[in-house]
Scaffold this motif. Structure first.
Motif, mmCIF file in Angstrom:
data_model
loop_
_atom_site.group_PDB
_atom_site.id
_atom_site.type_symbol
_atom_site.label_atom_id
_atom_site.label_comp_id
_atom_site.label_asym_id
_atom_site.label_seq_id
_atom_site.Cartn_x
_atom_site.Cartn_y
_atom_site.Cartn_z
ATOM 1 N N ASN A 89 6.083 10.998 -15.474
ATOM 2 C CA ASN A 89 5.150 10.230 -16.300
ATOM 3 C C ASN A 89 4.006 9.658 -15.471
ATOM 4 N N VAL A 90 2.968 10.475 -15.265
ATOM 5 C CA VAL A 90 1.822 10.090 -14.448
ATOM 6 C C VAL A 90 0.548 10.204 -15.277
ATOM 7 N N GLY A 91 -0.537 9.583 -14.783
ATOM 8 C CA GLY A 91 -1.819 9.643 -15.478
ATOM 9 C C GLY A 91 -2.967 9.561 -14.499
ATOM 10 N N LEU A 92 -4.094 10.187 -14.855
ATOM 11 C CA LEU A 92 -5.293 10.171 -14.010
ATOM 12 C C LEU A 92 -6.393 9.413 -14.725
ATOM 13 N N TYR A 93 -7.007 8.455 -14.016
ATOM 14 C CA TYR A 93 -8.077 7.657 -14.621
ATOM 15 C C TYR A 93 -9.060 7.231 -13.534
ATOM 16 N N GLY A 94 -10.353 7.507 -13.781
ATOM 17 C CA GLY A 94 -11.389 7.083 -12.842
ATOM 18 C C GLY A 94 -11.251 7.693 -11.467
ATOM 19 N N GLY A 95 -10.787 8.960 -11.406
ATOM 20 C CA GLY A 95 -10.648 9.622 -10.115
ATOM 21 C C GLY A 95 -9.469 9.147 -9.298
ATOM 22 N N ALA A 96 -8.499 8.487 -9.936
ATOM 23 C CA ALA A 96 -7.304 8.004 -9.235
ATOM 24 C C ALA A 96 -6.069 8.345 -10.042
ATOM 25 N N LEU A 97 -5.007 8.750 -9.348
ATOM 26 C CA LEU A 97 -3.745 9.109 -9.994
ATOM 27 C C LEU A 97 -2.810 7.899 -9.956
ATOM 28 N N TYR A 98 -2.266 7.545 -11.119
ATOM 29 C CA TYR A 98 -1.325 6.432 -11.243
ATOM 30 C C TYR A 98 0.065 7.006 -11.515
ATOM 31 N N TYR A 99 1.068 6.501 -10.804
ATOM 32 C CA TYR A 99 2.410 7.068 -10.931
ATOM 33 C C TYR A 99 3.449 6.077 -10.418
ATOM 34 N N ASN A 100 4.718 6.428 -10.621
ATOM 35 C CA ASN A 100 5.839 5.647 -10.122
ATOM 36 C C ASN A 100 6.040 5.964 -8.642
ATOM 37 N N CYS A 101 5.914 4.957 -7.782
ATOM 38 C CA CYS A 101 6.101 5.177 -6.352
ATOM 39 C C CYS A 101 7.527 5.621 -6.062
ATOM 40 N N TYR A 102 7.662 6.443 -5.047
ATOM 41 C CA TYR A 102 8.977 6.949 -4.660
ATOM 42 C C TYR A 102 9.915 5.808 -4.283
ATOM 43 N N ASN A 103 11.084 5.760 -4.972
ATOM 44 C CA ASN A 103 12.170 4.847 -4.645
ATOM 45 C C ASN A 103 11.787 3.378 -4.763
ATOM 46 N N LYS A 104 10.839 3.067 -5.652
ATOM 47 C CA LYS A 104 10.441 1.672 -5.868
ATOM 48 C C LYS A 104 10.206 1.448 -7.357
ATOM 49 N N TYR A 105 10.184 0.178 -7.770
ATOM 50 C CA TYR A 105 9.733 -0.125 -9.122
ATOM 51 C C TYR A 105 8.286 -0.605 -9.057
ATOM 52 N N ASP A 106 7.464 0.127 -8.320
ATOM 53 C CA ASP A 106 6.043 -0.167 -8.148
ATOM 54 C C ASP A 106 5.195 0.932 -8.789
ATOM 55 N N VAL A 107 3.971 0.560 -9.156
ATOM 56 C CA VAL A 107 2.969 1.531 -9.591
ATOM 57 C C VAL A 107 2.107 1.876 -8.383
ATOM 58 N N CYS A 108 1.955 3.168 -8.109
ATOM 59 C CA CYS A 108 1.084 3.618 -7.024
ATOM 60 C C CYS A 108 -0.237 4.114 -7.603
ATOM 61 N N ARG A 109 -1.310 3.851 -6.888
ATOM 62 C CA ARG A 109 -2.647 4.344 -7.252
ATOM 63 C C ARG A 109 -3.175 5.169 -6.089
ATOM 64 N N PHE A 110 -3.344 6.487 -6.319
ATOM 65 C CA PHE A 110 -3.828 7.392 -5.279
ATOM 66 C C PHE A 110 -5.268 7.771 -5.578
ATOM 67 N N ASN A 111 -6.188 7.351 -4.715
ATOM 68 C CA ASN A 111 -7.602 7.669 -4.860
ATOM 69 C C ASN A 111 -7.843 9.101 -4.368
ATOM 70 N N LEU A 112 -8.284 9.974 -5.268
ATOM 71 C CA LEU A 112 -8.441 11.385 -4.924
ATOM 72 C C LEU A 112 -9.590 11.627 -3.946
ATOM 73 N N THR A 113 -10.535 10.697 -3.880
ATOM 74 C CA THR A 113 -11.680 10.873 -2.983
ATOM 75 C C THR A 113 -11.371 10.389 -1.579
ATOM 76 N N THR A 114 -10.866 9.142 -1.477
ATOM 77 C CA THR A 114 -10.576 8.568 -0.151
ATOM 78 C C THR A 114 -9.185 8.936 0.348
ATOM 79 N N LYS A 115 -8.347 9.460 -0.577
ATOM 80 C CA LYS A 115 -6.962 9.851 -0.250
ATOM 81 C C LYS A 115 -6.149 8.669 0.292
ATOM 82 N N THR A 116 -6.363 7.512 -0.304
ATOM 83 C CA THR A 116 -5.616 6.309 0.065
ATOM 84 C C THR A 116 -4.729 5.885 -1.101
ATOM 85 N N VAL A 117 -3.612 5.241 -0.785
ATOM 86 C CA VAL A 117 -2.651 4.789 -1.786
ATOM 87 C C VAL A 117 -2.542 3.271 -1.729
ATOM 88 N N THR A 118 -2.675 2.638 -2.896
ATOM 89 C CA THR A 118 -2.415 1.201 -3.019
ATOM 90 C C THR A 118 -1.331 1.020 -4.076
#
Length: 497
Positions: free
Chosen positions: A278-307
Motif C-alpha cells: 500500500n504505497v502512493g506517489l505524490y509531488g515527486g515523492a513515494l510514501y510507504y510503510n518503512c521496513y520493520n517500523k510503524y513509520d511512514v517513509c517519504r522517498f524523494n525521487l529527485t534527491t533520492k533521500t528518505v525522511t
C-alpha cells in the motif's frame, strides 16, 4: 342328461392339469422411441465448456487497453510535433526534439505491433468460436428432437414469460441508484458509480510479482504529467527497494520503461525500504510503510533521500512501548511464582513485537503486511491504519509534505479494519471495500472528512479480473481507480456527478 354334463367337466380338469406352472412372469417391451445419445450430450457439454474458457473478459480488455494506450499516445505525439515546428532552430534544439520524437515513434510502433498481433489472435479466435457455436447449435437442435414431452419448449416459454414479467415490473419500479456518499468539497461532484475495467495489462513481468501497486502522481513535476509509476514487492512478496517509472500509458502496457528504476537502497530489505503493497506517489515523492517500523517513509525521487514520520503509539504494526513495558514489569513480578507463567509472558511480549497485525482481510484470509495504507487524492497524502486504543477500527490521518513530513489532523471511524479488504481516498472522502465473491468487490463504506459523516450503505460494485485486489490508488488527474491484482494492473473509471 347327466352323462352330458359329466364329460365336459372331466375334460376341463384334464386341461388344467396339463398347463405348465411358472415362477416368473416375463414380458417383452418394444420401445418405439430412439435411445437418447448420452455420449453426444457429453460431447456438447465439453465443447461448450472449452468455448467458455477460450472467450473471457480478460482477452477483450487486453485489446481495449492497447487501444486506449494508442488513443492517449497519438495526441501527445501531435503536440510534440507542433512544438517542434514552432520552435525548431535547425541546430541543437531541433536535433534533441527529433530524438524525442523518434523515441515516441518507436514506442508507438511497439504498441501498434502488439495491437496488430492481438487483433490477429482475436480474429482467429472469433472465427473458431463462430464455427464452434454453429456446430453446437446444430447438435442441440438434433438433441431437442428427443424431447418428446416438450419439457425444453415449456422451460423456454417459462423463461420468456418470466423475462417479460421482470421487464414489466422494472418499468413500474425502476432500479434505485447506488446510495451516494456526501457531497464534500469535490470539484467533480459526488462519486456516483464505477465502470470498467478500462485497462487490464500484465506489463513487462506477466505472472511475476503478485503483490504491488501502481498509478499516477496527482501533483506531477513539470514534464512528467503523463508518467506512471509501479512498485512491485520483489522480495518474499513483502518488500521492495525501488520504484519503476513509465513515460506513458502505452509504455506501461507494452512493458518499456524509459526512465527505469529509481532505487531507494541497493539492499532489499533494509532500513527505510518498502514494506507492504500500500504505497502512493505524490509531488515527486513515494510514501510507504518503512521496513520493520510503524513509520511512514517519504522517498524523494529527485534527491533520492528518505525522511520518516512516526505514527502515534499503539499503532497496530509493532509493539507500542506501553504494552511492552507492562509486560516486562509483569515478568519481574511473577518470576518467582510460576516458571510457566514467565515463559507465557515472554511469548506475549514477542507477540506484541510482530509485524502484520493490523491487516486488511477478506472472508478467507488477511492480506499480509497491509498495516499502513498510503493514499493520495486532490488534496495530498493520507495514511490509513489502526491502533490498539481504537480497538482495531480504521484511523485516518492527513500527511503534510515537507522534509520531514508531518502528521496533521486525525479522524476516527467506527468500521473495523479487518472487515475491510482495501481503502482509497477521493476528494477528501475515505472509501472502504469488502469481498463479495471472486468476481465482485463492493465499495460499501465512506467517511467524509469535511462533515465527519460515515455511511455503510454505499453499494457500488467493482468487477474484478482476479480474486484479490492488493492495492487501490485513485488518480484525480483522470478520475481513474488503479488496482493491482495478482501481478496484473487494472484500472476503473470513477463516475462523478
Amino acid at each position: 342328461m347327466k352323462l352330458c354334463v359329466i364329460i365336459p367337466l372331466c375334460a376341463l380338469i384334464t386341461l388344467t392339469q396339463q398347463a405348465p406352472t411358472q415362477d416368473q412372469c416375463l414380458c417383452d417391451l418394444t420401445n418405439s422411441e430412439k435411445a437418447f445419445p448420452h455420449d453426444k450430450l457429453s460431447t456438447v457439454e465439453d465443447n461448450a465448456s472449452k468455448c467458455n474458457s477460450n472467450i473471457t473478459p480478460k482477452k477483450t480488455l487486453e485489446l481495449e487497453s492497447l487501444m486506449l494506450g494508442l488513443e492517449r499516445r497519438l495526441p501527445q505525439m501531435e503536440k510534440d510535433l507542433s512544438v517542434l515546428e514552432r520552435e525548431d532552430d535547425g541546430e541543437l534544439y531541433g536535433v534533441l526534439s527529433l530524438l524525442v520524437i523518434e523515441n515516441e515513434l518507436t514506442e508507438i510502433k511497439q504498441l501498434m505491433d502488439k495491437l496488430n498481433m492481438t487483433s490477429r489472435r482475436h480474429q482467429h479466435l472469433t472465427t473458431d468460436t463462430t464455427e464452434q457455436l454453429e456446430d453446437l447449435r446444430v447438435k442441440m437442435a438434433e438433441l431437442q428432437e428427443y424431447d418428446t414431452l416438450q419439457v425444453v419448449k415449456r422451460q423456454q416459454a417459462n423463461q420468456r414469460l418470466k423475462r417479460d414479467l421482470d421487464q414489466c415490473k422494472n418499468e413500474h419500479h425502476p432500479t434505485p441508484h447506488p446510495t451516494q456518499p456526501p457531497q464534500g468539497i469535490c470539484p467533480h461532484g459526488r462519486f456516483l458509480n464505477i465502470t470498467g475495467p478500462r485497462i487490464y495489462t500484465a506489463g513487462e513481468y506477466p505472472g511475476s510479482y503478485m503483490y504491488g501497486a501502481w498509478g499516477r502522481d496527482p501533483k506531477p513535476e513539470v514534464g512528467k504529467e503523463n508518467w506512471y509509476w509501479l512498485v512491485m514487492l520483489t522480495s518474499s512478496n513483502i518488500y521492495a527497494n525501488y520504484v519503476r517509472l513509465y513515460s506513458s500509458l502505452s509504455s506501461l502496457i507494452v512493458g518499456v520503461s524509459g526512465p527505469g528504476n529509481i532505487e531507494i537502497h541497493s539492499s532489499n530489505p533494509t532500513t527505510n525500504t518498502i514494506q507492504g503493497p500500500n504505497v502512493g506517489l505524490y509531488g515527486g515523492a513515494l510514501y510507504y510503510n518503512c521496513y520493520n517500523k510503524y513509520d511512514v517513509c517519504r522517498f524523494n525521487l529527485t534527491t533520492k533521500t528518505v525522511t520518516t514520520l512516526q505514527l502515534p503509539e499503539g499503532t497496530r504494526f509493532t509493539a507500542s512501548k506501553t504494552p511492552f513495558n507492562n509486560c516486562v514489569k509483569m515478568l519481574r513480578s511473577l518470576l518467582f511464582i510460576y516458571l510457566f507463567i514467565y515463559h507465557s509472558c515472554i511469548c506475549l511480549c514477542i507477540y506484541f513485537r510482530h509485524n502484520s497485525k493490523g491487516n486488511f482481510c477478506n472472508l478467507d484470509a488477511c492480506y499480509s503486511y497491509t498495516d499502513l495504507d498510503l493514499a493520495t487524492d486532490e488534496s495530498g497524502v493520507w495514511v490509513i491504519y489502526t491502533t490498539t486504543q481504537d480497538f482495531g477500527n480504521l484511523v485516518l490521518s492527513k500527511v503534510e509534505e515537507g522534509e520531514p513530513p508531518t502528521l496533521n489532523q486525525t479522524w476516527y471511524t467506527s468500521v473495523y479494519k479487518q472487515a475491510v479488504t482495501n481503502t482509497f481516498m477521493a476528494c477528501g472522502v475515505l472509501y472502504a471495500t469488502r469481498h463479495v465473491s471472486k468476481e465482485v468487490e463492493e465499495i460499501f463504506y465512506s467517511f467524509d472528512t469535511s462533515t465527519e459523516v460515515e455511511k455503510f450503505n454505499i453499494g457500488i460494485f467493482i468487477k474484478k479480473m482476479s480474486p484479490n485486489i492488493y492495492s487501490l490508488n485513485y488518480s484525480p488527474v483522470d478520475q481513474m481507480l488503479h488496482a493491482y491484482c495478482n501481478s496484473y494492473m487494472v484500472s476503473y473509471k470513477m463516475l462523478f456527478g
